[in-house]
Design a protein around this motif. Structure first.
Motif, PDB file in Angstrom:
ATOM      1  N   ALA A   8       0.831  -1.205   0.000  1.00 55.60           N
ATOM      2  CA  ALA A   8       0.000   0.000   0.000  1.00 55.60           C
ATOM      3  C   ALA A   8       0.864   1.253   0.000  1.00 55.60           C
ATOM      4  O   ALA A   8       0.580   2.230  -0.708  1.00 55.60           O
ATOM      5  N   ILE A   9       1.943   1.236   0.796  1.00 51.44           N
ATOM      6  CA  ILE A   9       2.838   2.395   0.847  1.00 51.44           C
ATOM      7  C   ILE A   9       3.519   2.607  -0.505  1.00 51.44           C
ATOM      8  O   ILE A   9       3.578   3.726  -1.020  1.00 51.44           O
ATOM      9  N   LEU A  10       4.056   1.520  -1.085  1.00 57.62           N
ATOM     10  CA  LEU A  10       4.723   1.643  -2.383  1.00 57.62           C
ATOM     11  C   LEU A  10       3.754   2.088  -3.471  1.00 57.62           C
ATOM     12  O   LEU A  10       4.123   2.845  -4.377  1.00 57.62           O
ATOM     13  N   SER A  11       2.518   1.645  -3.368  1.00 58.61           N
ATOM     14  CA  SER A  11       1.502   2.051  -4.354  1.00 58.61           C
ATOM     15  C   SER A  11       1.248   3.553  -4.284  1.00 58.61           C
ATOM     16  O   SER A  11       1.130   4.223  -5.314  1.00 58.61           O
ATOM     17  N   ARG A  12       1.185   4.099  -3.062  1.00 59.03           N
ATOM     18  CA  ARG A  12       0.964   5.533  -2.910  1.00 59.03           C
ATOM     19  C   ARG A  12       2.165   6.327  -3.453  1.00 59.03           C
ATOM     20  O   ARG A  12       1.998   7.386  -4.056  1.00 59.03           O
ATOM     21  N   ILE A  13       3.381   5.793  -3.213  1.00 52.92           N
ATOM     22  CA  ILE A  13       4.570   6.480  -3.725  1.00 52.92           C
ATOM     23  C   ILE A  13       4.561   6.486  -5.252  1.00 52.92           C
ATOM     24  O   ILE A  13       4.842   7.516  -5.887  1.00 52.92           O
ATOM     25  N   ARG A  14       4.235   5.343  -5.848  1.00 56.10           N
ATOM     26  CA  ARG A  14       4.185   5.280  -7.309  1.00 56.10           C
ATOM     27  C   ARG A  14       3.122   6.229  -7.869  1.00 56.10           C
ATOM     28  O   ARG A  14       3.336   6.903  -8.881  1.00 56.10           O
ATOM     29  N   HIS A  15       1.992   6.277  -7.199  1.00 49.98           N
ATOM     30  CA  HIS A  15       0.915   7.161  -7.664  1.00 49.98           C
ATOM     31  C   HIS A  15       1.353   8.621  -7.591  1.00 49.98           C
ATOM     32  O   HIS A  15       1.056   9.420  -8.490  1.00 49.98           O
ATOM     33  N   ALA A  16       2.114   8.961  -6.534  1.00 48.41           N
ATOM     34  CA  ALA A  16       2.549  10.352  -6.358  1.00 48.41           C
ATOM     35  C   ALA A  16       3.561  10.773  -7.416  1.00 48.41           C
ATOM     36  O   ALA A  16       3.578  11.934  -7.840  1.00 48.41           O
ATOM     37  N   ASN A  17       4.425   9.854  -7.834  1.00 48.63           N
ATOM     38  CA  ASN A  17       5.438  10.250  -8.827  1.00 48.63           C
ATOM     39  C   ASN A  17       5.138   9.761 -10.235  1.00 48.63           C
ATOM     40  O   ASN A  17       6.002   9.816 -11.123  1.00 48.63           O
ATOM     41  N   GLY A  18       3.920   9.277 -10.432  1.00 48.93           N
ATOM     42  CA  GLY A  18       3.508   8.900 -11.780  1.00 48.93           C
ATOM     43  C   GLY A  18       4.024   7.551 -12.242  1.00 48.93           C
ATOM     44  O   GLY A  18       3.948   7.235 -13.437  1.00 48.93           O
ATOM     45  N   GLY A  19       4.529   6.729 -11.329  1.00 51.91           N
ATOM     46  CA  GLY A  19       5.048   5.424 -11.723  1.00 51.91           C
ATOM     47  C   GLY A  19       3.969   4.358 -11.712  1.00 51.91           C
ATOM     48  O   GLY A  19       2.828   4.587 -11.289  1.00 51.91           O
ATOM     49  N   PRO A  21       3.611  -0.256 -11.372  1.00 53.01           N
ATOM     50  CA  PRO A  21       4.362  -1.485 -11.065  1.00 53.01           C
ATOM     51  C   PRO A  21       5.001  -2.091 -12.310  1.00 53.01           C
ATOM     52  O   PRO A  21       4.402  -2.095 -13.394  1.00 53.01           O
ATOM     53  N   TYR A  22       6.232  -2.578 -12.158  1.00 51.63           N
ATOM     54  CA  TYR A  22       6.944  -3.289 -13.230  1.00 51.63           C
ATOM     55  C   TYR A  22       7.080  -2.453 -14.498  1.00 51.63           C
ATOM     56  O   TYR A  22       6.989  -2.961 -15.617  1.00 51.63           O
ATOM     57  N   ASP A  23       7.287  -1.147 -14.331  1.00 51.19           N
ATOM     58  CA  ASP A  23       7.501  -0.254 -15.468  1.00 51.19           C
ATOM     59  C   ASP A  23       8.842  -0.611 -16.114  1.00 51.19           C
ATOM     60  O   ASP A  23       9.902  -0.464 -15.490  1.00 51.19           O
ATOM     61  N   PRO A  24       8.874  -1.057 -17.360  1.00 46.06           N
ATOM     62  CA  PRO A  24      10.129  -1.475 -18.002  1.00 46.06           C
ATOM     63  C   PRO A  24      11.176  -0.359 -18.062  1.00 46.06           C
ATOM     64  O   PRO A  24      12.374  -0.609 -17.881  1.00 46.06           O
ATOM     65  N   ALA A  25      10.729   0.866 -18.314  1.00 46.78           N
ATOM     66  CA  ALA A  25      11.671   1.976 -18.430  1.00 46.78           C
ATOM     67  C   ALA A  25      12.349   2.247 -17.090  1.00 46.78           C
ATOM     68  O   ALA A  25      13.571   2.452 -17.022  1.00 46.78           O
ATOM     69  N   ARG A  26      11.572   2.245 -16.005  1.00 49.11           N
ATOM     70  CA  ARG A  26      12.138   2.501 -14.679  1.00 49.11           C
ATOM     71  C   ARG A  26      13.033   1.339 -14.242  1.00 49.11           C
ATOM     72  O   ARG A  26      14.075   1.538 -13.617  1.00 49.11           O
ATOM     73  N   GLN A  27      12.618   0.116 -14.608  1.00 56.53           N
ATOM     74  CA  GLN A  27      13.436  -1.040 -14.259  1.00 56.53           C
ATOM     75  C   GLN A  27      14.777  -0.999 -14.987  1.00 56.53           C
ATOM     76  O   GLN A  27      15.815  -1.372 -14.430  1.00 56.53           O
ATOM     77  N   ALA A  28      14.765  -0.508 -16.222  1.00 55.17           N
ATOM     78  CA  ALA A  28      16.013  -0.401 -16.987  1.00 55.17           C
ATOM     79  C   ALA A  28      16.974   0.586 -16.334  1.00 55.17           C
ATOM     80  O   ALA A  28      18.191   0.375 -16.321  1.00 55.17           O
ATOM     81  N   VAL A  29      16.447   1.674 -15.774  1.00 59.28           N
ATOM     82  CA  VAL A  29      17.283   2.657 -15.091  1.00 59.28           C
ATOM     83  C   VAL A  29      17.934   2.030 -13.861  1.00 59.28           C
ATOM     84  O   VAL A  29      19.132   2.213 -13.600  1.00 59.28           O
ATOM     85  N   VAL A  30      17.130   1.269 -13.095  1.00 59.79           N
ATOM     86  CA  VAL A  30      17.655   0.610 -11.899  1.00 59.79           C
ATOM     87  C   VAL A  30      18.728  -0.410 -12.276  1.00 59.79           C
ATOM     88  O   VAL A  30      19.802  -0.476 -11.661  1.00 59.79           O
ATOM     89  N   ASP A  31      18.458  -1.220 -13.297  1.00 56.97           N
ATOM     90  CA  ASP A  31      19.423  -2.241 -13.712  1.00 56.97           C
ATOM     91  C   ASP A  31      20.732  -1.612 -14.170  1.00 56.97           C
ATOM     92  O   ASP A  31      21.817  -2.118 -13.862  1.00 56.97           O
ATOM     93  N   ALA A  32      20.634  -0.498 -14.905  1.00 58.99           N
ATOM     94  CA  ALA A  32      21.848   0.164 -15.395  1.00 58.99           C
ATOM     95  C   ALA A  32      22.670   0.722 -14.238  1.00 58.99           C
ATOM     96  O   ALA A  32      23.898   0.623 -14.234  1.00 58.99           O
ATOM     97  N   ARG A  33      21.994   1.282 -13.262  1.00 62.80           N
ATOM     98  CA  ARG A  33      22.722   1.849 -12.118  1.00 62.80           C
ATOM     99  C   ARG A  33      23.424   0.765 -11.319  1.00 62.80           C
ATOM    100  O   ARG A  33      24.567   0.940 -10.875  1.00 62.80           O
ATOM    101  N   LEU A  34      22.755  -0.376 -11.124  1.00 63.74           N
ATOM    102  CA  LEU A  34      23.375  -1.469 -10.389  1.00 63.74           C
ATOM    103  C   LEU A  34      24.557  -2.051 -11.154  1.00 63.74           C
ATOM    104  O   LEU A  34      25.563  -2.453 -10.571  1.00 63.74           O
ATOM    105  N   ALA A  35      24.449  -2.095 -12.473  1.00 65.76           N
ATOM    106  CA  ALA A  35      25.508  -2.681 -13.298  1.00 65.76           C
ATOM    107  C   ALA A  35      26.733  -1.778 -13.372  1.00 65.76           C
ATOM    108  O   ALA A  35      27.872  -2.242 -13.335  1.00 65.76           O
ATOM    109  N   GLU A  36      26.512  -0.478 -13.435  1.00 61.86           N
ATOM    110  CA  GLU A  36      27.621   0.456 -13.639  1.00 61.86           C
ATOM    111  C   GLU A  36      28.222   0.956 -12.327  1.00 61.86           C
ATOM    112  O   GLU A  36      29.377   1.371 -12.289  1.00 61.86           O
ATOM    113  N   ALA A  37      27.453   0.898 -11.240  1.00 61.97           N
ATOM    114  CA  ALA A  37      27.893   1.412  -9.933  1.00 61.97           C
ATOM    115  C   ALA A  37      28.536   2.789 -10.066  1.00 61.97           C
ATOM    116  O   ALA A  37      29.691   2.987  -9.696  1.00 61.97           O
ATOM    117  N   PRO A  38      27.813   3.771 -10.612  1.00 66.74           N
ATOM    118  CA  PRO A  38      28.411   5.102 -10.798  1.00 66.74           C
ATOM    119  C   PRO A  38      28.691   5.769  -9.458  1.00 66.74           C
ATOM    120  O   PRO A  38      27.949   5.562  -8.491  1.00 66.74           O
TER     121      PRO A  38
END
Length: 224
Positions: A8-19, A21-38
């Motif tokens: 419920a908390i995560l749902s409210r956060i997603r609703h507030a920022n326009g996200g 669940p399982y958004d491919p574009a957002r998941q790609a950003v997370v995967d890239a950050r974990l892979a590159e460790a900038p």
């Protein structure tokens, strides 16, 4: 927190920022950050030439109540350890690991009673080799392993830490890069500890107490 409450908390956060669940574009950003460790924001404070960086490290470590001495090579480490113990009237005993970088250090040439391996809590003095130092804070990084058991960093009353001058970097991020490049992506030592000065606490009546959670004294030997 139950699963339904978390969802419920995560749902409210997603609703507030326009996200969603399982958004491919957002998941790609997370995967890239974990892979590159900038790296994050790197303070300019430690971005100095090697000698100035080392001078800053020594200054900051000293401000944190550590003592620091420089020696030219590893062969000089045993006498430096013996000198510090003698100057402080500490027993001539030493518990240390089996770090291969200390192989040129012949402790048999001193009067020290040296034992090796992890500490069980009954040792007064210990020596370990740091992975590196951080100039901007005077901090040492220790990684666990047979060469440097983590117990040596925390259980004895007095801790001697050896660090190579070339391993003193400007910031924490640079040391993480060193560990990653050596261990490989996704692999890390079992524990990584950052130590700045001897252990201390002022939790009780704001009175500073050394040795609250670890060694009362930290002596750093910079090699090179």
């Amino acid at each position: 927190m139950s699963g339904s409450s978390r969802d419920a908390i995560l749902s409210r956060i997603r609703h507030a920022n326009g996200g969603r669940p399982y958004d491919p574009a957002r998941q790609a950003v997370v995967d890239a950050r974990l892979a590159e460790a900038p790296p994050g924001v790197i303070p300019a404070r430690g971005q100095l030439d090697p000698e100035a960086r080392l001078a800053l490290f020594i200054d900051m470590a000293t401000r944190a109540s550590a003592t620091v001495v420089r020696v030219s090579n590893y062969a000089a480490v045993p006498e430096a350890v013996a000198d510090w113990l003698r100057q402080n009237n500490f027993p001539a005993t030493l518990r240390m690991g089996a770090d291969p970088r200390l192989a040129p250090a012949d402790f048999g040439a001193t009067a020290l009673d040296v034992t090796t391996g992890a500490s069980s809590g009954g040792d007064l003095n210990a020596l370990s080799h740091a992975e590196g130092g951080i100039a901007e804070t005077g901090t040492l990084m220790f990684v666990s392993g047979p060469g440097n058991p983590t117990s040596l960093n925390f259980l004895p009353e007095n801790h001697v830490a050896v660090v190579a001058a070339g391993d003193v970097v400007g910031d924490m991020e640079a040391l993480w890069s060193t560990v990653r490049s050596r261990e490989g992506k996704g692999q890390m030592p079992r524990s990584v500890n950052f130590v700045t000065g001897p252990s201390r606490s002022a939790d009780i009546e704001q009175t500073l107490l050394l040795g609250a959670h670890g060694p009362r004294a930290l002596h750093i030997i910079v090699v090179g």
